[in-house]
Design a protein around this motif. Sequence first.
Motif, mmCIF file in Angstrom:
data_model
loop_
_atom_site.group_PDB
_atom_site.id
_atom_site.type_symbol
_atom_site.label_atom_id
_atom_site.label_comp_id
_atom_site.label_asym_id
_atom_site.label_seq_id
_atom_site.Cartn_x
_atom_site.Cartn_y
_atom_site.Cartn_z
ATOM 1 N N PHE A 290 0.856 -1.185 0.000
ATOM 2 C CA PHE A 290 0.000 0.000 0.000
ATOM 3 C C PHE A 290 0.891 1.233 0.000
ATOM 4 C CE2 PHE A 290 -1.913 3.549 2.278
ATOM 5 C CZ PHE A 290 -3.000 3.778 1.455
ATOM 6 N N LEU A 307 -2.975 0.844 7.053
ATOM 7 C CA LEU A 307 -1.907 1.832 7.275
ATOM 8 C C LEU A 307 -0.903 1.366 8.334
ATOM 9 C CD1 LEU A 307 -1.353 4.557 5.973
ATOM 10 C CD2 LEU A 307 -2.866 5.613 7.635
ATOM 11 N N SER A 312 1.834 -1.527 4.321
ATOM 12 C CA SER A 312 2.002 -0.086 4.156
ATOM 13 C C SER A 312 3.474 0.305 4.099
ATOM 14 C CB SER A 312 1.332 0.650 5.323
ATOM 15 O OG SER A 312 1.582 2.025 5.200
#
Length: 337
Positions: A290, A307, A312
């Motif tokens: 991500f 996140l 992430s």
Amino acid sequence: MGLKLFNDLADLQIPEVEALLTLARRLQANPEPRALAGKVLALLFLSPSLRTLSSFQAAMIRLGGGSFVISPDMSIHGLETRSGIVMDGMAAEHLREAIPVISSYGDALGIRAFANRVNLANDLADTEFLAMRDLVKVPLINMESAIQHPCQSLADWKTLDDLKVPKKGGKFVLSWSWHPKALPLAVPSATLHMAAMRGMDVTVVRPDGFELPPAIMHKARHAATLSGGTVRETNDRAEAYEGAHVIYAKEWSSTKFYGDRAADQKLREPLQDWLVDEPTFATAQPSARFMHCLPVRRGVAVTDRVLDGPRSVVIHEAQNRMWGQMAVVYQMIGPGV
Ligand code: CP
């Protein structure tokens, strides 16, 4: 001869970008704390920042140089940005004087000025930034303008390389995300171009009404032709995410209603499910990453669990801002230039 303008990765050939990235990696592995001794980078922020502001200052310190920042939030005279205006209001100083003055104190200058988001043609042409460029006699860095964010793109390219995300056959999905306000087109445009230039298979997924402008798509397709990549656009999220190596979320304005706040708001309001969550990755590569340029609104563009989870790489991207920009200023004002 040194780099005179860092404005758009499209101004560079692929080997020139690779040379910047090689230099960034060299400076990361082997510090050169005296390389820019006595050199000054002037930084003009007409729009807010956390990463760009701090990473440029850190970059200059790490190379032995210095920097100074000017922004309207400081106790400076009110700045007028419009041309051809009678300055009988609050602003006491025009950018036409301020920019040459500030740049005369530096060996190079960085300028940040976000899009006005009133007229799409003006923003696509980067009219405001190019007018400011004409006032500068030293090497100039675009720190994000209406349609460019080359420093972010350089950092993101390095992040993809660091993580060994494939170039050929690497599937990069630029995914529109919901945001309560209309945001600029600079990062999505620059990111699309970066991934296409890196030779990846790029899919832009966005709701209807948020298509990236044809000129941006055309430019990216041309870059993909040269690099061996591909570029396409869809509104079908399920299909877009299949096999993705990277999902890069970004919020941007409606292009159908560009500059019309009420119409943009009405179009975006029912699209709040356009946020990236773990199920978004269900059909992506198991190790899919991500990415987001930051700042990002938690629970709005992306969930906490993505996140804060292993996919992430947003902090890695942010740190690469500094290494990439060290390479840029080194090529502009470093030894031998
Ligand atoms: N990504 C980025 O440019 O961050 P800032 O707006 O904080 O500089």
